[in-house]
Design a protein around this motif. Structure first.
Motif, PDB file in Angstrom:
ATOM      1  N   VAL A 196     -53.044   2.530 -34.150  1.00  0.00           N
ATOM      2  CA  VAL A 196     -52.230   1.323 -33.972  1.00  0.00           C
ATOM      3  C   VAL A 196     -50.940   1.524 -34.762  1.00  0.00           C
ATOM      4  CG1 VAL A 196     -52.117  -1.174 -34.240  1.00  0.00           C
ATOM      5  CG2 VAL A 196     -54.301  -0.092 -33.692  1.00  0.00           C
ATOM      6  N   PRO A 197     -49.844   1.854 -34.071  1.00  0.00           N
ATOM      7  CA  PRO A 197     -48.588   2.124 -34.778  1.00  0.00           C
ATOM      8  C   PRO A 197     -47.667   0.901 -34.812  1.00  0.00           C
ATOM      9  CG  PRO A 197     -48.416   2.892 -32.525  1.00  0.00           C
ATOM     10  CD  PRO A 197     -49.732   2.163 -32.636  1.00  0.00           C
ATOM     11  N   HIS A 198     -46.704   0.936 -35.711  1.00  0.00           N
ATOM     12  CA  HIS A 198     -45.643  -0.074 -35.723  1.00  0.00           C
ATOM     13  C   HIS A 198     -44.933  -0.043 -34.375  1.00  0.00           C
ATOM     14  CE1 HIS A 198     -42.217  -2.421 -36.685  1.00  0.00           C
ATOM     15  NE2 HIS A 198     -41.390  -1.421 -36.913  1.00  0.00           N
ATOM     16  N   GLN A 199     -44.730  -1.232 -33.812  1.00  0.00           N
ATOM     17  CA  GLN A 199     -44.151  -1.354 -32.470  1.00  0.00           C
ATOM     18  C   GLN A 199     -42.634  -1.544 -32.585  1.00  0.00           C
ATOM     19  OE1 GLN A 199     -46.665  -1.663 -29.711  1.00  0.00           O
ATOM     20  NE2 GLN A 199     -47.992  -0.995 -31.382  1.00  0.00           N
ATOM     21  N   ALA A 200     -41.897  -0.451 -32.723  1.00  0.00           N
ATOM     22  CA  ALA A 200     -40.442  -0.555 -32.851  1.00  0.00           C
ATOM     23  C   ALA A 200     -39.752  -0.035 -31.612  1.00  0.00           C
ATOM     24  CB  ALA A 200     -39.953   0.222 -34.064  1.00  0.00           C
ATOM     25  N   ASN A 201     -40.311   1.024 -31.043  1.00  0.00           N
ATOM     26  CA  ASN A 201     -39.682   1.627 -29.878  1.00  0.00           C
ATOM     27  C   ASN A 201     -40.704   2.530 -29.185  1.00  0.00           C
ATOM     28  OD1 ASN A 201     -38.224   3.337 -28.105  1.00  0.00           O
ATOM     29  ND2 ASN A 201     -36.356   2.913 -29.259  1.00  0.00           N
ATOM     30  N   MET A 202     -40.903   2.281 -27.904  1.00  0.00           N
ATOM     31  CA  MET A 202     -41.858   3.066 -27.106  1.00  0.00           C
ATOM     32  C   MET A 202     -41.540   4.564 -27.201  1.00  0.00           C
ATOM     33  SD  MET A 202     -44.226   2.045 -25.103  1.00  0.00           S
ATOM     34  CE  MET A 202     -45.428   3.053 -24.312  1.00  0.00           C
ATOM     35  N   ARG A 203     -40.246   4.874 -27.194  1.00  0.00           N
ATOM     36  CA  ARG A 203     -39.846   6.299 -27.197  1.00  0.00           C
ATOM     37  C   ARG A 203     -40.187   6.966 -28.523  1.00  0.00           C
ATOM     38  NH1 ARG A 203     -34.203   7.319 -26.493  1.00  0.00           N
ATOM     39  NH2 ARG A 203     -33.841   5.262 -27.325  1.00  0.00           N
ATOM     40  N   ILE A 204     -40.104   6.209 -29.631  1.00  0.00           N
ATOM     41  CA  ILE A 204     -40.465   6.783 -30.937  1.00  0.00           C
ATOM     42  C   ILE A 204     -41.945   7.166 -30.915  1.00  0.00           C
ATOM     43  CG2 ILE A 204     -40.840   6.256 -33.408  1.00  0.00           C
ATOM     44  CD1 ILE A 204     -38.334   4.537 -33.339  1.00  0.00           C
ATOM     45  N   ILE A 205     -42.779   6.268 -30.391  1.00  0.00           N
ATOM     46  CA  ILE A 205     -44.232   6.516 -30.362  1.00  0.00           C
ATOM     47  C   ILE A 205     -44.535   7.704 -29.445  1.00  0.00           C
ATOM     48  CG2 ILE A 205     -46.511   5.510 -29.871  1.00  0.00           C
ATOM     49  CD1 ILE A 205     -44.910   4.248 -32.262  1.00  0.00           C
ATOM     50  N   ASP A 206     -43.888   7.731 -28.253  1.00  0.00           N
ATOM     51  CA  ASP A 206     -44.124   8.839 -27.317  1.00  0.00           C
ATOM     52  C   ASP A 206     -43.789  10.169 -27.980  1.00  0.00           C
ATOM     53  OD1 ASP A 206     -44.925   7.135 -25.387  1.00  0.00           O
ATOM     54  OD2 ASP A 206     -43.039   7.130 -24.262  1.00  0.00           O
ATOM     55  N   SER A 207     -42.622  10.198 -28.635  1.00  0.00           N
ATOM     56  CA  SER A 207     -42.176  11.457 -29.218  1.00  0.00           C
ATOM     57  C   SER A 207     -43.047  11.846 -30.412  1.00  0.00           C
ATOM     58  CB  SER A 207     -40.683  11.326 -29.540  1.00  0.00           C
ATOM     59  OG  SER A 207     -40.352  11.866 -30.739  1.00  0.00           O
ATOM     60  N   ALA A 208     -43.442  10.858 -31.253  1.00  0.00           N
ATOM     61  CA  ALA A 208     -44.313  11.159 -32.398  1.00  0.00           C
ATOM     62  C   ALA A 208     -45.687  11.608 -31.904  1.00  0.00           C
ATOM     63  CB  ALA A 208     -44.444   9.934 -33.304  1.00  0.00           C
TER      64      ALA A 208
END
Ligand code: UT7
Length: 332
Positions: free
Chosen positions: A257-269
């Motif tokens: 469950v990550p911090h929801q700041a930007n979909m692209r940040i999560i995809d890339s991480a």
């Protein structure tokens, strides 16, 4: 060998989102932007906005009551309240003290605010665990709530479209070794403090140079924060896995469950960390970036939607102003 916790962990979760929904179509009428830009750059479709006569503690109180009901814990049992926010009701008293009074337990437990921006609740969970592991306290309420829309300026489209308001909370206490907390890791890099800053919210007056850089209440260097976030997510999560020991690896995480700041940040991480996107809970489309509330809101929803089963390995990870990042690992 089955994973063992320290004997303490999450007893209950709760969330609260304000009633007013602000869609991208609503935002298109206010700032020079498009639904298409917001969705493709961030993944956000709508967010919530706090009512004009409400403050951060009003959201936090509702989330706290929901978490306490979920945990089956009465206010009188709490030893400590940690309120994680960068948008407190006042400079003083702390929002935690406001909540303590509203819960009817004035004078009966410790209470303080914690500011680690969007990483706030994740920092708060580690802090609470240190009190529990030391044996100092038995039951702790950790609230993450922010009303970031109060800091936004209609003339700054780069931040206006990203943030929303909300609150989430956890009650922590004794769980036994089969459930609970196993490890954590905190990151802070103060050299990057100026990359995400809220002016005139403290004692430092805004300088002319800062005013020239941004005449608005918030300045965010989106690209720098993005770069930091994709790296810090992996580093903090790996740090928490190492702290947990017991041979835990990234692929052992059942739900992240990550911090929801930007979909692209999560995809890339997720690509960098080699984590299956199916294992990541996202709700950014409905809430935007709610800062310290984002992880507890997402975790509460994930539980309600049956995404966690007993014995699962849960990872929580956040990043934000400071710049900061924090991660923790739990057995559910
Ligand atoms: O909780 C932690 C806090 N923050 C974050 O995690 C944020 C991290 N950063 C990001 O999420 C991204 O950097 C943003 C979503 C903020 C921006 O995405 P980007 O792909 O880095 O866009 P950009 O800032 O490079 O801007 C691209 C273009 C610019 O136009 P030009 O110079 O290419 O003509 C901007 O002026 O998009 C323009 N732009 C917008 N256009 C429409 C900036 N904001 C908007 C907007 N609508 N709202």
């Amino acid at each position: 060998m089955a994973l063992k916790s320290c004997g303490y962990g999450i007893l209950g979760m709760g969330m609260f989102a304000p009633e007013q929904v602000v869609t991208n179509a609503d935002i298109e009428k206010i700032v020079d932007t498009t639904d298409e830009w917001i969705v493709t750059r961030s993944g956000i479709r709508e967010r919530r906005k706090i009512a004009a006569d409400e403050a951060t503690s009003d959201m936090g109180l509702r989330a706290a009551r929901n978490a306490m009901a979920d945990a089956g814990v009465e206010a009188e049992e709490l030893d400590l309240i940690i309120f994680c926010t960068f948008s407190p009701d006042y400079g003083c008293p702390s929002t935690a003290c406001v909540i303590q009074d509203q819960l009817g337990i004035g004078g009966k437990c410790g209470a303080f605010d914690l500011n680690a921006a969007c990483s706030g609740w994740a920092y708060g969970m580690s802090t609470a665990m240190a009190f529990l592991k030391s044996g100092m306290y038995k039951k702790i309420l950790v609230i993450g709530a922010d009303a970031v829309t109060r800091y936004l300026d209609e003339r700054d489209r780069s931040t206006y479209v990203l943030f929303g308001d909300g609150a989430g909370a956890a009650v922590l206490g004794e769980t036994g070794e089969d459930r609970g907390f196993v490890g954590q890791f905190l990151i802070a890099d103060g050299t990057m403090g100026q990359e995400l800053i809220i002016y005139d919210s403290g004692t430092r007056k805004k300088t002319e140079a800062q005013e020239a850089k941004s005449p608005y209440p918030i300045y965010m260097n989106g690209k720098e924060v993005f770069r930091f976030a994709t790296k810090a997510l992996g580093e903090s999560l790996q740090g928490a896995l190492d702290d947990a020991g017991q041979g835990l690896k990234m692929e052992d995480i059942d739900l992240l469950v990550p911090h929801q700041a930007n979909m692209r940040i999560i995809d890339s991480a997720a690509k960098r960390m080699n984590i299956d996107p199916e294992k990541i809970y996202m709700n950014i489309d409905r809430y935007g970036n709610t800062s310290a509330a984002s992880v507890p809101i997402a975790l509460t929803e994930a539980i309600e939607r049956g995404r966690l089963k007993q014995g699962d390995t849960l990872g929580l990870v956040a990043f934000g102003g400071g710049l900061t990042a924090a991660a923790s690992i739990w057995i559910w």
